[in-house]
Design an enzyme around this catalytic site. Structure first.
Site, PDB file in Angstrom:
ATOM      1  CE1 TYR A  33       1.035  -0.246   4.582  1.00 35.33           C
ATOM      2  CE2 TYR A  33      -0.062   1.696   4.360  1.00 35.33           C
ATOM      3  CZ  TYR A  33       0.765   0.897   4.998  1.00 35.33           C
ATOM      4  OH  TYR A  33       1.420   1.179   6.218  1.00 35.33           O
ATOM      5  NE  ARG A  52       6.912   4.139   0.490  1.00 35.97           N
ATOM      6  CZ  ARG A  52       6.620   4.813   1.536  1.00 35.97           C
ATOM      7  NH1 ARG A  52       7.784   5.118   2.367  1.00 35.97           N
ATOM      8  NH2 ARG A  52       5.607   5.419   1.860  1.00 35.97           N
ATOM      9  NE  ARG A 100      -5.926 -19.715   3.614  1.00 28.36           N
ATOM     10  CZ  ARG A 100      -5.035 -20.680   4.245  1.00 28.36           C
ATOM     11  NH1 ARG A 100      -5.073 -21.955   3.951  1.00 28.36           N
ATOM     12  NH2 ARG A 100      -4.284 -20.261   5.186  1.00 28.36           N
ATOM     13  CE  LYS A 147       3.049   3.097   3.101  1.00 29.49           C
ATOM     14  NZ  LYS A 147       3.218   3.273   4.524  1.00 29.49           N
ATOM     15  CD  GLU A 179      10.014   1.638  10.672  1.00 32.42           C
ATOM     16  OE1 GLU A 179       9.757   2.655   9.791  1.00 32.42           O
ATOM     17  OE2 GLU A 179       9.904   0.623  10.413  1.00 32.42           O
ATOM     18  CG  LEU A 203       8.427   2.433   4.744  1.00 35.31           C
ATOM     19  CD1 LEU A 203       8.108   1.102   3.902  1.00 35.31           C
ATOM     20  CD2 LEU A 203       6.882   3.324   5.171  1.00 35.31           C
TER      21      LEU A 203
HETATM   22  N1  PMP Z   1       7.731   3.634   9.016  1.00 41.13           N
HETATM   23  C1  PMP Z   1       6.401   3.055   9.097  1.00 41.13           C
HETATM   24  C2  PMP Z   1       6.533   1.763   9.735  1.00 41.13           C
HETATM   25  C3  PMP Z   1       5.197   3.619   8.448  1.00 41.13           C
HETATM   26  O1  PMP Z   1       4.249   2.746   8.298  1.00 41.13           O
HETATM   27  C4  PMP Z   1       5.325   4.935   7.711  1.00 41.13           C
HETATM   28  C5  PMP Z   1       4.040   5.308   7.265  1.00 41.13           C
HETATM   29  N2  PMP Z   1       3.470   4.528   6.233  1.00 41.13           N
HETATM   30  C6  PMP Z   1       6.624   5.685   7.801  1.00 41.13           C
HETATM   31  C7  PMP Z   1       7.799   5.158   8.472  1.00 41.13           C
HETATM   32  C8  PMP Z   1       6.665   6.955   7.130  1.00 41.13           C
HETATM   33  O2  PMP Z   1       6.821   6.896   5.646  1.00 41.13           O
HETATM   34  P1  PMP Z   1       6.211   8.151   4.781  1.00 41.13           P
HETATM   35  O3  PMP Z   1       7.150   9.193   5.330  1.00 41.13           O
HETATM   36  O4  PMP Z   1       6.503   7.555   3.257  1.00 41.13           O
HETATM   37  O5  PMP Z   1       4.708   8.152   5.023  1.00 41.13           O
END
Ligand code: PMP
Length: 281
Positions: A33, A52, A100, A147, A179, A203
């Site tokens: 996503y 991305r 499935r 993601k 994070e 991410l």
């Molecule tokens: N880390 C994680 C785990 C996230 O889910 C997100 C937001 N989707 C981010 C960092 C920030 O990414 P972005 O700046 O691309 O929204």
């Protein structure tokens, strides 16, 4: 409120939108996503979000149902149909519906759904007052650079934060912060901004990249490295970044209160600069 949402080529009302119970997003979280923010009716940093998305798809050997240019056209049409001035556009691609079976289906068509959400991003109380975070174990899988929609660990982390009276959780692995549950995490000590370096452990935030560019432009000092919770407790400031928060100051980490409980100067400066830059584009 009835939004127009996008489902596999069609723009339909929410109650008309349907996805198969055999969709692999539903059965296996076999999907990816993106969330792009919307300011003044425009998508912010959308090219980077689509790049991305393509990378996430390639890493999972998942074919996007159409080119990223065509996806962007559909995004803009959805935005126009819903007339969103400020908020976010959510986009999800899954490997599609098939009987499935764990291995990839041979002939499934990938699913693409999108919807918009209205939200005050610039005037948000969290940005003015700052947020409180708690630390929790990072129990996610090893490819956080992709993601994916398998978000149960962040869901549990965020819920733990809510139950503890906080706003969010910072995830900790082997003593170091990876994070936030849905954002990148930063501390500031003696004028130096510290945030974890890019790897498969986090991410690669689109907002992180934009903010680090501003950090460089402003001549601020930066260290991209893992930091411990102890360093976080002793930091002068802390903040998080993501597409829908931009920069949110953090004023409390577990029991440690930052800068007398008020948003830090560097955090607020970066927030201001980020918004100014986003509105220019
Ligand atoms: N880390 C994680 C785990 C996230 O889910 C997100 C937001 N989707 C981010 C960092 C920030 O990414 P972005 O700046 O691309 O929204």
């Amino acid at each position: 409120m009835s939004r127009i949402v996008y489902v596999n080529g069609d723009f339909v009302t929410e109650d008309e939108a349907k996805i198969s119970v055999f969709d692999r997003g539903f059965l296996f979280a076999d999907g990816i996503y993106e969330v792009s923010s919307i300011l003044e009716g425009r998508l912010i940093d959308n090219a980077a979000h689509l790049a991305r998305l393509k990378r996430s798809a390639d890493e999972l050997k998942l074919d996007l149902p159409m080119s990223t240019d065509d996806i962007e056209k559909a995004m803009l049409e959805l935005l126009e149909k819903n007339g969103v001035h400020e908020g976010a556009l959510y986009l999800q691609v899954t490997r599609g519906a098939a009987d499935r079976d764990f291995g990839f289906p041979v002939d499934a068509k990938p699913s693409l759904v999108m919807f918009t959400q209205e939200k005050n991003l610039i005037n948000s109380p969290a940005a003015e007052k700052g947020i409180a975070v708690i630390s929790v174990d990072d129990i996610r899988w090893g490819r956080r650079d992709i993601k994916t929609v398998q978000l149960l660990a962040p869901v549990l982390a965020k819920q733990a934060a809510v139950e503890a009276g906080a706003n969010d959780a910072w995830l900790v692995e082997e003593g170091f912060v990876t994070e936030g549950s849905s954002n990148n995490a930063y501390i500031v000590k003696d004028g130096v901004i510290i945030t974890r370096h890019l790897s498969n452990s986090i991410l690669h935030g689109i907002t992180r990249a934009a903010v680090l560019k501003l950090v460089e432009q402003e001549g601020l000092k930066l260290e991209e490295r893992p930091f411990t919770m102890q360093e976080a407790y002793e930091a002068d400031e802390a903040f998080v970044t993501s597409a829908t928060t931009f920069v949110w100051p953090v004023v409390k980490i577990d029991d440690a209160v930052m800068s007398n409980g008020a948003p830090g100067e560097i955090s607020m400066k970066l927030r201001k600069l980020y918004i100014e830059e986003a509105l220019k584009r």
